[in-house]
Design a protein around this motif. Structure first.
Motif, PDB file in Angstrom:
ATOM      1  N   THR A 160       0.868  -1.173   0.000  1.00 24.86           N
ATOM      2  CA  THR A 160       0.000   0.000   0.000  1.00 24.86           C
ATOM      3  C   THR A 160       0.909   1.227   0.000  1.00 24.86           C
ATOM      4  O   THR A 160       1.758   1.374   0.900  1.00 24.86           O
ATOM      5  N   ILE A 161       0.739   2.079  -0.994  1.00 23.74           N
ATOM      6  CA  ILE A 161       1.579   3.285  -1.066  1.00 23.74           C
ATOM      7  C   ILE A 161       0.972   4.365  -0.177  1.00 23.74           C
ATOM      8  O   ILE A 161      -0.213   4.687  -0.291  1.00 23.74           O
ATOM      9  N   ASP A 162       1.788   4.916   0.709  1.00 18.28           N
ATOM     10  CA  ASP A 162       1.313   5.945   1.647  1.00 18.28           C
ATOM     11  C   ASP A 162       1.676   7.353   1.173  1.00 18.28           C
ATOM     12  O   ASP A 162       0.903   8.280   1.354  1.00 18.28           O
ATOM     13  N   ASP A 163       2.870   7.496   0.619  1.00 15.92           N
ATOM     14  CA  ASP A 163       3.338   8.796   0.135  1.00 15.92           C
ATOM     15  C   ASP A 163       3.973   8.594  -1.213  1.00 15.92           C
ATOM     16  O   ASP A 163       4.730   7.629  -1.390  1.00 15.92           O
ATOM     17  N   LEU A 164       3.670   9.530  -2.123  1.00 17.11           N
ATOM     18  CA  LEU A 164       4.306   9.434  -3.437  1.00 17.11           C
ATOM     19  C   LEU A 164       4.513  10.830  -3.989  1.00 17.11           C
ATOM     20  O   LEU A 164       3.574  11.628  -4.053  1.00 17.11           O
ATOM     21  N   ASP A 165       5.738  11.123  -4.356  1.00 19.09           N
ATOM     22  CA  ASP A 165       6.068  12.394  -4.988  1.00 19.09           C
ATOM     23  C   ASP A 165       6.601  12.047  -6.373  1.00 19.09           C
ATOM     24  O   ASP A 165       7.443  11.146  -6.500  1.00 19.09           O
ATOM     25  N   THR A 166       6.100  12.723  -7.396  1.00 18.21           N
ATOM     26  CA  THR A 166       6.582  12.441  -8.754  1.00 18.21           C
ATOM     27  C   THR A 166       7.097  13.736  -9.366  1.00 18.21           C
ATOM     28  O   THR A 166       6.500  14.793  -9.173  1.00 18.21           O
ATOM     29  N   TYR A 167       8.173  13.646 -10.117  1.00 18.44           N
ATOM     30  CA  TYR A 167       8.765  14.848 -10.720  1.00 18.44           C
ATOM     31  C   TYR A 167       9.806  14.457 -11.757  1.00 18.44           C
ATOM     32  O   TYR A 167      10.339  13.345 -11.727  1.00 18.44           O
ATOM     33  N   TYR A 168      10.081  15.392 -12.656  1.00 20.43           N
ATOM     34  CA  TYR A 168      11.230  15.224 -13.542  1.00 20.43           C
ATOM     35  C   TYR A 168      12.462  15.675 -12.781  1.00 20.43           C
ATOM     36  O   TYR A 168      12.476  16.777 -12.242  1.00 20.43           O
ATOM     37  N   PHE A 169      13.453  14.830 -12.760  1.00 19.36           N
ATOM     38  CA  PHE A 169      14.673  15.159 -12.020  1.00 19.36           C
ATOM     39  C   PHE A 169      15.393  16.291 -12.743  1.00 19.36           C
ATOM     40  O   PHE A 169      15.677  16.203 -13.934  1.00 19.36           O
ATOM     41  N   LYS A 170      15.687  17.360 -11.974  1.00 14.16           N
ATOM     42  CA  LYS A 170      16.322  18.552 -12.548  1.00 14.16           C
ATOM     43  C   LYS A 170      17.700  18.175 -13.104  1.00 14.16           C
ATOM     44  O   LYS A 170      18.484  17.491 -12.450  1.00 14.16           O
ATOM     45  N   GLY A 171      17.971  18.618 -14.334  1.00 13.50           N
ATOM     46  CA  GLY A 171      19.286  18.374 -14.905  1.00 13.50           C
ATOM     47  C   GLY A 171      19.369  17.058 -15.670  1.00 13.50           C
ATOM     48  O   GLY A 171      20.396  16.759 -16.279  1.00 13.50           O
ATOM     49  N   GLU A 172      18.287  16.279 -15.656  1.00 11.52           N
ATOM     50  CA  GLU A 172      18.262  14.986 -16.350  1.00 11.52           C
ATOM     51  C   GLU A 172      17.368  15.134 -17.580  1.00 11.52           C
ATOM     52  O   GLU A 172      16.341  15.811 -17.503  1.00 11.52           O
ATOM     53  N   LEU A 173      17.718  14.493 -18.684  1.00  8.85           N
ATOM     54  CA  LEU A 173      16.814  14.502 -19.833  1.00  8.85           C
ATOM     55  C   LEU A 173      15.509  13.824 -19.426  1.00  8.85           C
ATOM     56  O   LEU A 173      15.521  12.792 -18.734  1.00  8.85           O
ATOM     57  N   LYS A 174      14.394  14.396 -19.880  1.00  8.84           N
ATOM     58  CA  LYS A 174      13.094  13.933 -19.365  1.00  8.84           C
ATOM     59  C   LYS A 174      12.857  12.419 -19.484  1.00  8.84           C
ATOM     60  O   LYS A 174      12.369  11.798 -18.536  1.00  8.84           O
ATOM     61  N   PRO A 175      13.205  11.776 -20.612  1.00  2.11           N
ATOM     62  CA  PRO A 175      12.913  10.330 -20.694  1.00  2.11           C
ATOM     63  C   PRO A 175      13.659   9.497 -19.647  1.00  2.11           C
ATOM     64  O   PRO A 175      13.249   8.380 -19.330  1.00  2.11           O
ATOM     65  N   PHE A 176      14.752  10.045 -19.127  1.00  4.63           N
ATOM     66  CA  PHE A 176      15.560   9.288 -18.161  1.00  4.63           C
ATOM     67  C   PHE A 176      15.254   9.698 -16.716  1.00  4.63           C
ATOM     68  O   PHE A 176      15.726   9.056 -15.779  1.00  4.63           O
ATOM     69  N   GLY A 177      14.511  10.783 -16.556  1.00  2.90           N
ATOM     70  CA  GLY A 177      14.475  11.385 -15.226  1.00  2.90           C
ATOM     71  C   GLY A 177      13.118  11.466 -14.558  1.00  2.90           C
ATOM     72  O   GLY A 177      12.986  12.129 -13.523  1.00  2.90           O
ATOM     73  N   TYR A 178      12.083  10.797 -15.108  1.00  2.00           N
ATOM     74  CA  TYR A 178      10.801  10.896 -14.412  1.00  2.00           C
ATOM     75  C   TYR A 178      10.874  10.037 -13.145  1.00  2.00           C
ATOM     76  O   TYR A 178      11.107   8.829 -13.204  1.00  2.00           O
ATOM     77  N   THR A 179      10.674  10.686 -12.007  1.00  2.00           N
ATOM     78  CA  THR A 179      11.033  10.071 -10.729  1.00  2.00           C
ATOM     79  C   THR A 179       9.810   9.812  -9.864  1.00  2.00           C
ATOM     80  O   THR A 179       8.884  10.632  -9.815  1.00  2.00           O
ATOM     81  N   TYR A 180       9.850   8.668  -9.202  1.00  2.00           N
ATOM     82  CA  TYR A 180       8.825   8.292  -8.218  1.00  2.00           C
ATOM     83  C   TYR A 180       9.526   8.130  -6.879  1.00  2.00           C
ATOM     84  O   TYR A 180      10.362   7.236  -6.725  1.00  2.00           O
ATOM     85  N   GLU A 181       9.187   8.988  -5.946  1.00  2.00           N
ATOM     86  CA  GLU A 181       9.842   8.937  -4.621  1.00  2.00           C
ATOM     87  C   GLU A 181       8.759   8.732  -3.583  1.00  2.00           C
ATOM     88  O   GLU A 181       7.786   9.492  -3.556  1.00  2.00           O
ATOM     89  N   GLY A 182       8.884   7.720  -2.749  1.00  2.00           N
ATOM     90  CA  GLY A 182       7.797   7.523  -1.795  1.00  2.00           C
ATOM     91  C   GLY A 182       8.020   6.454  -0.757  1.00  2.00           C
ATOM     92  O   GLY A 182       9.123   5.931  -0.574  1.00  2.00           O
ATOM     93  N   ARG A 183       6.921   6.171  -0.071  1.00  2.00           N
ATOM     94  CA  ARG A 183       6.879   5.159   0.996  1.00  2.00           C
ATOM     95  C   ARG A 183       5.666   4.279   0.787  1.00  2.00           C
ATOM     96  O   ARG A 183       4.611   4.772   0.389  1.00  2.00           O
ATOM     97  N   ALA A 184       5.842   3.020   1.110  1.00  2.00           N
ATOM     98  CA  ALA A 184       4.710   2.095   1.075  1.00  2.00           C
ATOM     99  C   ALA A 184       4.803   1.223   2.317  1.00  2.00           C
ATOM    100  O   ALA A 184       5.797   1.274   3.049  1.00  2.00           O
ATOM    101  N   HIS A 185       3.753   0.455   2.573  1.00  2.00           N
ATOM    102  CA  HIS A 185       3.869  -0.482   3.699  1.00  2.00           C
ATOM    103  C   HIS A 185       3.173  -1.799   3.368  1.00  2.00           C
ATOM    104  O   HIS A 185       2.363  -1.882   2.444  1.00  2.00           O
ATOM    105  N   LYS A 186       3.526  -2.806   4.169  1.00  2.00           N
ATOM    106  CA  LYS A 186       2.864  -4.109   4.055  1.00  2.00           C
ATOM    107  C   LYS A 186       1.718  -4.141   5.052  1.00  2.00           C
ATOM    108  O   LYS A 186       1.918  -3.813   6.227  1.00  2.00           O
ATOM    109  N   ASN A 187       0.547  -4.543   4.612  1.00  4.41           N
ATOM    110  CA  ASN A 187      -0.604  -4.601   5.529  1.00  4.41           C
ATOM    111  C   ASN A 187      -0.485  -5.769   6.494  1.00  4.41           C
ATOM    112  O   ASN A 187       0.165  -6.741   6.208  1.00  4.41           O
TER     113      ASN A 187
END
Ligand SMILES: C[S@@+](CC[C@H](N)C(=O)[O-])C[C@H]1O[C@@H](n2cnc3c(N)ncnc32)[C@H](O)[C@@H]1O
Length: 189
Positions: free
Chosen positions: A162-189
């Motif tokens: 179960t994903i609790d937090d998710l931040d998505t963004y293009y990583f600054k300084g990276e070409l867009k196809p290589f840099g779409y980023t998923y940063e987050g936290r999940a947990h096991k129920n």
């Protein structure tokens, strides 16, 4: 992988890790300066023995006990429901059978255990996604099997997290196809 903007992300992703932690795709231990003080032992899963050798002094400097924990995320030789947290930074793009690796992480986590991650993958903008589809077949063989098109949140949830937090963004300084980023936290129920 040692650039300053990546170090800032590592610090955010590692914050709050505690107890016995499994890190999949441990690499050369670049997360080790950021393990929170609550981490008791770090179990490192990494196929590259060179990476592990480079990592050992780096980790020892940070006073976190390190246990090598196998060579492949797809089959963890670790007990079920034994670990408090799991960590993956820019690794799920590379693991050949990512579904198996995530099922294994879910298996070894205790109920309530957390999964901290930062990954790159499929971009939501159709123009960028089209480039990802075109580039991936050429990119993968020269980049250690790195996929550009994996839909990380879907893959993580399909495994049973179960994903609790998710931040998505293009990583600054990276070409867009290589840099779409998923940063987050999940947990096991
Ligand atoms: C892009 S590197 C990231 C390394 C590290 N996590 C970091 O943030 O610096 C991807 C890592 O995944 C590892 N890897 C590749 N296949 C793997 C597998 N099947 N299971 C676990 N790790 C794997 C590679 O050896 C490499 O260390």
């Amino acid at each position: 992988m040692r650039r300053k903007p990546l170090r800032e992300v590592r610090a955010r992703v590692c914050a709050g890790l505690r107890g016995d932690v499994v890190e999949v795709g441990f690499g050369t231990g670049l997360n080790s300066p950021y393990y929170a003080s609550g981490v008791t032992t770090l179990y490192a899963v990494e196929p590259s023995q060179v990476g592990m050798r480079i990592a050992t002094p780096r980790v020892e400097k940070n006073d976190v006990p390190l246990e090598p924990a196998g060579l492949t995320g797809e089959r963890l030789d670790l007990p079920t429901e034994r670990f408090d947290a799991a960590l993956s930074t820019w690794t799920l793009c590379t693991i050949p059978n990512v579904d198996a690796a995530l099922s294994e992480l879910l298996r070894v986590l205790k109920p309530g255990g957390t999964f901290h991650f930062v990954e790159h993958g499929h971009a939501p903008d159709p123009g960028v996604a089209r480039w990802q589809d075109r580039i991936e077949p050429f990119w993968k063989p020269i980049a250690g099997g790195c996929h550009l098109t994996r839909r990380m949140p879907e893959i993580i949830e399909k495994a049973g997290f179960t994903i609790d937090d998710l931040d998505t963004y293009y990583f600054k300084g990276e070409l867009k196809p290589f840099g779409y980023t998923y940063e987050g936290r999940a947990h096991k129920n």
